[in-house]
Design an enzyme around this catalytic site. Sequence first.
Site, PDB file in Angstrom:
ATOM      1  CG  HIS A  46       2.385   0.055   4.326  1.00  0.00           C
ATOM      2  ND1 HIS A  46       2.129  -0.825   5.351  1.00  0.00           N
ATOM      3  CD2 HIS A  46       1.243   0.783   4.164  1.00  0.00           C
ATOM      4  CE1 HIS A  46       0.901  -0.621   5.799  1.00  0.00           C
ATOM      5  NE2 HIS A  46       0.335   0.344   5.097  1.00  0.00           N
TER       6      HIS A  46
ATOM      7  CG  ASP B 107      -1.991  -0.987   1.231  1.00  0.00           C
ATOM      8  OD1 ASP B 107      -1.966  -1.855   0.351  1.00  0.00           O
ATOM      9  OD2 ASP B 107      -2.873  -0.918   2.111  1.00  0.00           O
TER      10      ASP B 107
HETATM   11 ZN    ZN Z   1      -2.571   3.098   3.370  1.00  0.00          ZN
END
Ligand code: ZN
Length: 474
Positions: free
Chosen positions: A427, A282
């Site tokens: 991430h 992400d």
């Molecule tokens: Zn996020």
Amino acid sequence: MELNRRLLGISVILFMAIAFISLFAKGEWAENDSKAVVKVEEKELSQYPGLNLETKTKEGDLFTSSISTPITKSDSLNDQINAWIQNQQDEFMKDVKKNEAIIKKGKRAHLNITIDTAKVNDHIYSFTLESYQYTGGANGKSEVQPFTINLETEKVLTLQQVVKDNTEKKIASLAKKEIVADNNLIMYVFEDILDEALKDTRKWKWSLNQEGFTLHFDEYEIAAGAAGQVNIEIPIDKMAPYLNEEILDGLKEKTADELPEEVTPDIVELDPDKKVVALTFDDGPHPKVTPEILSTLDKFDAKATFFMLGNQAEYYPSVAKEVAQQGHEIGNHTTSHMELTNLQKEEIKKEIDTSNQLIKRATGQSPSVFRPPYGAYNDDVKEYIKEINTPLVLWSVDSLDWQSRDANEVNKKVKEEIVSGSIILLHDIHPSTAEALPELLESLEREGYQFITVSQLLSLQGKQGVGPHYGKIK
Ligand code: ZN
């Protein structure tokens, strides 16, 4: 891929050289190395050479925040930009403290700072920072601050530096004409206050792009609250006679808007006796971390899903495109990492739609899945993604990479919780996540895992509809 490796190679050499020099100059590693990497990479990969974008998010019980910060090579420019951002953060924290009791009973507070960027020429950029603060109650408040910066002189440009001499009055009367012609807006505007504001040209908040020259007014500044924030745009053809030549020449130059070739995510050929997992990344694309992650995934023939932010994809289209070209799945993670549950329906739609467009422009691919920031959604969000038929994907394993920022911890956490069919949250903005990945993929591969996209996983699991989908939990 080849180019990617070469870029990575060049960056590593430059990075080592800069780190080496920094070590001697200041005698410390930690502070300098991250700075050095950003400076090298932004030149290579940013859509706006010399200007970088970093989106940092925070999540707590009382509030969430997402702050997009433009970064230049000039400390003086960075200081001026950061001063405004810091001020917004301070104000927000003050309100959160003041309203703590209300927030605890209702919705979490949220601070969002986002950017809208335009290139004037190769060293002048005009961008608008917009802050949205929600600290309880029915509505949030927003504030804008435009900056037009010259990277060569390292200065924020004044109005007098972009327009011809003594033309401010004419520009003011053009602006007045635009607002009077806007029937939906003029009924909310207090004309005497507007006239005063237009007279005081030194206080104007303005920005420029290929479409026109815009004056920005905060909520309640010149109009009733119902009008919200007021932007008066003077179209570029009307504004052209008053702009100085350097500015006008830059704005006239058309940028080629070619859509990259459309690719579809790879379907991994599966051994039915083996396990499967969907890795998801992400908040990217990031100019340094994403290419490193791509290179590791490539070594293991692994496919993953990248939930991109529209803003980041706009700044780093070549990185976003590389993700798609390598057969990974592209997901939408909104434009600016807004906490959607605080927003009105129309604003939710805009956060999702703009991001879809920005990601498609960068990758050539329409995002096939959606993940709301902080995993936060409500009926309005669900209703809209049903309308655009995009599955809402959450996760079953949180690697906590955003919290630990430690490669060993990430590995430990994932290995503790993974089962066949898991969706793992990671991430591609933290260097520690890129660092964790080779060991993670190696050990999971040894355990018989195959790495597939979220959509392939959902179809294997017979999961249909927009969800929300979580993946298998241990
Ligand atoms: Zn996020």
